[in-house]
Structures are given as C-alpha cells and as structure tokens.
Design an enzyme around this catalytic site. Structure first.
Site, PDB file in Angstrom:
ATOM      1  N   THR A 242       0.851  -1.204   0.000  1.00 49.28           N
ATOM      2  CA  THR A 242       0.000   0.000   0.000  1.00 49.28           C
ATOM      3  C   THR A 242       0.879   1.243   0.000  1.00 49.28           C
ATOM      4  O   THR A 242       1.870   1.307   0.728  1.00 49.28           O
ATOM      5  CB  THR A 242      -0.958   0.005   1.212  1.00 49.28           C
ATOM      6  OG1 THR A 242      -1.776  -1.169   1.158  1.00 49.28           O
ATOM      7  CG2 THR A 242      -1.876   1.218   1.199  1.00 49.28           C
TER       8      THR A 242
ATOM      9  N   PHE B  46       1.123   5.129   0.928  1.00 47.09           N
ATOM     10  CA  PHE B  46       0.535   6.128   1.825  1.00 47.09           C
ATOM     11  C   PHE B  46       1.121   7.483   1.465  1.00 47.09           C
ATOM     12  O   PHE B  46       2.312   7.573   1.124  1.00 47.09           O
ATOM     13  CB  PHE B  46       0.885   5.836   3.292  1.00 47.09           C
ATOM     14  CG  PHE B  46       0.282   4.559   3.808  1.00 47.09           C
ATOM     15  CD1 PHE B  46      -0.927   4.566   4.487  1.00 47.09           C
ATOM     16  CD2 PHE B  46       0.915   3.338   3.614  1.00 47.09           C
ATOM     17  CE1 PHE B  46      -1.486   3.375   4.964  1.00 47.09           C
ATOM     18  CE2 PHE B  46       0.364   2.156   4.075  1.00 47.09           C
ATOM     19  CZ  PHE B  46      -0.846   2.183   4.760  1.00 47.09           C
TER      20      PHE B  46
HETATM   21  O1  LIG Z   1      -7.484  -0.165   7.928  1.00 39.16           O
HETATM   22  C1  LIG Z   1      -6.282   0.158   8.016  1.00 39.16           C
HETATM   23  O2  LIG Z   1      -5.521  -0.396   8.799  1.00 39.16           O
HETATM   24  C2  LIG Z   1      -5.789   1.236   7.154  1.00 39.16           C
HETATM   25  O3  LIG Z   1      -4.816   1.867   7.464  1.00 39.16           O
HETATM   26  C3  LIG Z   1      -6.502   1.477   5.839  1.00 39.16           C
HETATM   27  C4  LIG Z   1      -5.996   0.646   4.688  1.00 39.16           C
HETATM   28  C5  LIG Z   1      -6.545   1.217   3.329  1.00 39.16           C
HETATM   29  O4  LIG Z   1      -7.524   1.956   3.296  1.00 39.16           O
HETATM   30  O5  LIG Z   1      -5.967   0.860   2.284  1.00 39.16           O
HETATM   31  C6  LIG Z   1      -4.541   0.713   4.628  1.00 39.16           C
HETATM   32  C7  LIG Z   1      -3.776  -0.291   4.199  1.00 39.16           C
HETATM   33  C8  LIG Z   1      -4.342  -1.572   3.743  1.00 39.16           C
HETATM   34  O6  LIG Z   1      -4.330  -1.510   2.332  1.00 39.16           O
HETATM   35  C9  LIG Z   1      -5.743  -1.767   4.212  1.00 39.16           C
HETATM   36  C10 LIG Z   1      -6.457  -0.750   4.760  1.00 39.16           C
END
Ligand SMILES: O=C(O)C(=O)C[C@]1(C(=O)O)C=C[C@@H](O)C=C1
Length: 277
Positions: free
Chosen positions: A170, A172
């Site tokens: 992911t 950020f």
């Molecule tokens: O729910 C979390 O722990 C988040 O930080 C959100 C979130 C997102 O929205 O993408 C962050 C990373 C992962 O991909 C899954 C969920």
C-alpha cells in the site's frame, strides 16, 4: 509536531506514520476515525501532517483519498510504501466464525482466502482494520482481519495468515498544508488535470510528457463531479518539480489543460526493501 492518521492504534496507517515519524512521541500521533477526518484535521491546522492510504497493489486506489486531494488545500509531501500482511484473528474462546470485521480494502486484498474458507461468513465493513480488531476483542464480531500488531494490542489469537494476495503493498501519502517539497533519492510529482471534450485532447497532453521524456508511474481518471462523463486525470510522474524537464513539461500541460492542480513533489520511502515500486 502532531501527525493525524486513520486509527485506532494498530492500523496500517499507524504503521506508516510510525515508520516515517519514528522519533515522534506516541502522544503526538492523533488517531482519527475516518480518512475524511485526517484531511479535515490537517486542513483546520489542528495538526501539521496527516498520513492517508492512497493506493494498494491488489485493490487499486482509495477513492476517498483521491477525492480529497482534488478538493482540499493540502499538499503531498512524502510517499511511504508498506508491505501489508493481513491475519485472521479471534478471541481465545471463539468457537465458530460467522461474522468477520475489517476494512473494505482488506477484505478485497484477502478475497481468495475468504471465498475459499469463509464463503458463508458475514463480512462486516468497518473504518479500519484496527477498529475491526477492537470490535472483535469487545465481542461484537467473531473475527477480525488485521495486522499482527493490532491482534497483539487487542489480545486476539491469530488463526491464520498472512491471508492476503501475494505482493500486497500500500502507498501512503504524508499530507500537509505547507508545500514544503523536499527532494530525496527517488522522487515523484503528482498532478490533476482535465482537458477538452474533443478528439485527441488526452493524447495531446500525454504527448507533452513524451516530448520531455518523462515516465508516468500512474494515470487514473475520476469523475470531475460536475456532469456525467466529465473527468479529471490523476497523474504521477517520475521526477521532482524543480528538474528542468518536469518543470517545463508541467508548464505546457498547465497551459493546454482546462483544469490543473499540482498536488505535490515528494520523495518516496520504501522501508520494506524488497518492494520494487
Ligand atoms: O485499515 C487500516 O488499517 C488502514 O490503514 C486502511 C488501509 C486502506 O484503506 O488501504 C490501509 C492499508 C491496507 O491496504 C488496508 C487498509
């Protein structure tokens, strides 16, 4: 310095904030209930920085984040890429798993596992994976999909994992009201533009990037939220805004587009080194 993130403690957004603001004390990390709250907390100057998920390698973009980037007055000042590993967790005494809570992105990232093993279970979408862990520990659901750290924080037992698709990363963004663009080793510049509803308009804009020999790492259209069929394009470019070619190309793109917004120029940090982002 205060940093807002999607909470509670133990979310992947929290992990991203910890990796980036490593020296920051826990009390300076401000947990928000939603991504909307992270943006608004930054916009209202309650904190200097916010950390928001923007894109996942399996499930694609986080549309709430893209939509806020379009409408809000914040800039992207850093990108952090994390490897995300999800675990199925439950209370020690749990007997059967009929309800599972998690963030919608996490459900999608674990789609195959859930389909194979928990086809009948009810999936309950909540605001973050760590909130799901908290709900599970409170007895509101039978299981949660969350990180190992969130499981530990909430005294949950790990039943299985990692249960996500392979290569689950992911991106950020660190956002700020201050356009303090700092160059690093690997840099990107993000813009939004829209163009005329005429044959070849998008092609002409893309030709500008080609002319300056710039690599686009992402292009995505989203509704402009004006009329059906009107779009804005989110583009990420390899390179920093003060590189001569990037600067020149953006000037021409701005002249030739009907809408243009510079979202930020920032360095990319990938603490999970095997990632090739
Ligand atoms: O729910 C979390 O722990 C988040 O930080 C959100 C979130 C997102 O929205 O993408 C962050 C990373 C992962 O991909 C899954 C969920």
């Amino acid at each position: 310095m205060k940093v807002a993130y999607l909470g509670p403690i133990g979310s992947y957004s929290y992990e991203a904030a910890r990796r980036f603001f490593a020296d920051e004390q826990e009390k300076n990390l401000v947990a928000c209930d939603t991504i909307d709250d992270v943006f608004e907390t930054v916009e209202e100057n309650e904190v200097e920085f916010g950390v928001v998920p923007v894109e996942n390698s399996i499930e694609g973009s986080v549309s709430t984040t893209l939509d806020y980037l379009l409408k809000s007055k914040v800039y992207i000042v850093k990108e952090i890429v994390l490897k995300v590993e999800h675990y199925l967790c439950a209370r020690e005494e749990a007997k059967q798993i009929l309800t599972i809570a998690s963030h919608p992105q996490a459900f999608s990232q674990c789609h195959d596992y859930l389909r194979k093993n928990f086809k009948e279970a009810k999936l309950i979408q909540v605001s973050s994976t760590s909130y799901a862990a908290r709900m599970c520990s409170g007895g509101d659901v039978d299981a949660a999909i969350c990180s190992l750290f969130a499981a530990q924080q909430n005294n949950l037992k790990v039943l299985a994992g990692p249960i996500n698709h392979d290569n689950n990363y992911t991106r950020f963004f660190v956002i700020s009201k201050n356009p303090n663009f700092e160059k690093g080793e690997k840099n990107k510049t993000s813009i939004i533009f829209s163009t005329y509803d005429k044959p070849g308009s998008l092609y002409k804009i893309l030709a500008i990037f080609n002319l300056y020999d710039l690599n686009l790492t992402k292009i995505e259209s989203r509704p402009a939220k004006t009329n059906l069929g009107e779009y804005v394009f989110f583009v990420d470019i390899d390179g920093f805004v003060d590189d001569e070619d990037v600067n020149d190309a953006l000037r021409v793109v701005q002249r030739k587009s009907t809408f243009f917004k510079l979202l930020g120029s920032y360095s990319v940090v990938c603490p999970d080194s095997e990632n090739k982002n």
